[in-house]
Design an enzyme around this catalytic site. Sequence first.
Site, PDB file in Angstrom:
ATOM      1  N   GLU A  69      37.368  34.758  36.158  1.00 45.07           N
ATOM      2  CA  GLU A  69      38.632  35.388  36.552  1.00 45.07           C
ATOM      3  C   GLU A  69      39.732  35.002  35.562  1.00 45.07           C
ATOM      4  O   GLU A  69      39.977  33.825  35.323  1.00 45.07           O
ATOM      5  CB  GLU A  69      39.020  34.950  37.971  1.00 45.07           C
ATOM      6  CG  GLU A  69      40.391  35.398  38.432  1.00 45.07           C
ATOM      7  CD  GLU A  69      40.586  36.905  38.330  1.00 45.07           C
ATOM      8  OE1 GLU A  69      41.623  37.321  37.770  1.00 45.07           O
ATOM      9  OE2 GLU A  69      39.716  37.669  38.815  1.00 45.07           O
ATOM     10  N   ASP A 118      39.857  46.819  36.854  1.00 46.82           N
ATOM     11  CA  ASP A 118      41.050  47.623  36.580  1.00 46.82           C
ATOM     12  C   ASP A 118      40.617  48.881  35.834  1.00 46.82           C
ATOM     13  O   ASP A 118      40.001  48.789  34.769  1.00 46.82           O
ATOM     14  CB  ASP A 118      42.025  46.808  35.731  1.00 46.82           C
ATOM     15  CG  ASP A 118      43.407  47.447  35.640  1.00 46.82           C
ATOM     16  OD1 ASP A 118      43.494  48.688  35.647  1.00 46.82           O
ATOM     17  OD2 ASP A 118      44.401  46.703  35.550  1.00 46.82           O
ATOM     18  N   ASP A 154      36.002  52.008  43.566  1.00 43.47           N
ATOM     19  CA  ASP A 154      36.465  53.098  44.419  1.00 43.47           C
ATOM     20  C   ASP A 154      37.072  54.216  43.588  1.00 43.47           C
ATOM     21  O   ASP A 154      37.401  55.281  44.099  1.00 43.47           O
ATOM     22  CB  ASP A 154      37.540  52.589  45.386  1.00 43.47           C
ATOM     23  CG  ASP A 154      38.816  52.219  44.630  1.00 43.47           C
ATOM     24  OD1 ASP A 154      38.735  51.321  43.757  1.00 43.47           O
ATOM     25  OD2 ASP A 154      39.864  52.824  44.879  1.00 43.47           O
ATOM     26  N   GLU A 193      36.914  41.857  48.341  1.00 42.17           N
ATOM     27  CA  GLU A 193      38.147  42.070  49.085  1.00 42.17           C
ATOM     28  C   GLU A 193      38.630  43.513  48.943  1.00 42.17           C
ATOM     29  O   GLU A 193      39.003  44.161  49.930  1.00 42.17           O
ATOM     30  CB  GLU A 193      39.249  41.118  48.588  1.00 42.17           C
ATOM     31  CG  GLU A 193      38.938  39.644  48.750  1.00 42.17           C
ATOM     32  CD  GLU A 193      38.270  39.029  47.524  1.00 42.17           C
ATOM     33  OE1 GLU A 193      38.195  37.803  47.450  1.00 42.17           O
ATOM     34  OE2 GLU A 193      37.808  39.794  46.646  1.00 42.17           O
ATOM     35  N   GLU A 195      36.893  46.101  48.136  1.00 41.85           N
ATOM     36  CA  GLU A 195      35.917  47.002  48.745  1.00 41.85           C
ATOM     37  C   GLU A 195      36.207  47.189  50.234  1.00 41.85           C
ATOM     38  O   GLU A 195      36.189  48.312  50.752  1.00 41.85           O
ATOM     39  CB  GLU A 195      34.513  46.439  48.547  1.00 41.85           C
ATOM     40  CG  GLU A 195      33.397  47.335  49.016  1.00 41.85           C
ATOM     41  CD  GLU A 195      32.035  46.813  48.596  1.00 41.85           C
ATOM     42  OE1 GLU A 195      31.039  47.418  49.010  1.00 41.85           O
ATOM     43  OE2 GLU A 195      31.977  45.818  47.840  1.00 41.85           O
TER      44      GLU A 195
END
Length: 214
Positions: A69, A118, A154, A193, A195
């Site tokens: 991350e 992103d 998504d 999260e 999702e």
Amino acid sequence: MRVRNKPWAQPLIDANTELITETPDQFAGKWQGRFEQSQPIHVEIGTGKGQFIVGMAKAHPEINFVGVEIQKSVAALALKLALNENLPNLQLVAGAGESIDTYFNAGEVSRVYLNFSDPWPKTRHEKRRLTYKAFLNSYQNILPADGIIELKTDNQGFFEYSLMSLNNFGLVFDHVWLDLHNSEENENNVETEYEQKFSAKGQPIYKVKAHFRG
């Protein structure tokens, strides 16, 4: 989305260097030494607050997981979650995904996860997308000849771009899901999260699993 700096993040990271590192390049070729057992290594790039990588580590004790991350405050949130679980097959990295092939040696990783990356929708930002050819080359550098990439999102535009980019790079598609949560694949699906957030709004979740040609 950038997260405001949290003053407690750096002290927490500094106090738990056995679980998280800010200098992952020094462990290239030596990652198995940071785990309790020598097992296949799976890496998530963009691990967010850690829900997916912690869930996967709990569900698959036979695999070693590394969550990467870039945002230090977010990595610290993942660290908090990981500390509550005490998982010997989980490690975290506070670092950038574009440096991934300096963190691991060739073939050291067997699978890469890209979850809700992103989308960088503007054309001028294409090179920042985690499925851009330069990133795919980096993943290929750390994976074995038939190494696997799994992607969930998504964002339909990013998904379509990713399918095109993976195909143009020569990856072989194992399966494509246009509505993951209404498929058999969802039975063992570990959610992120984002999702959960997008699925609750009724948005379909897209997934692709592909591998490099051996």
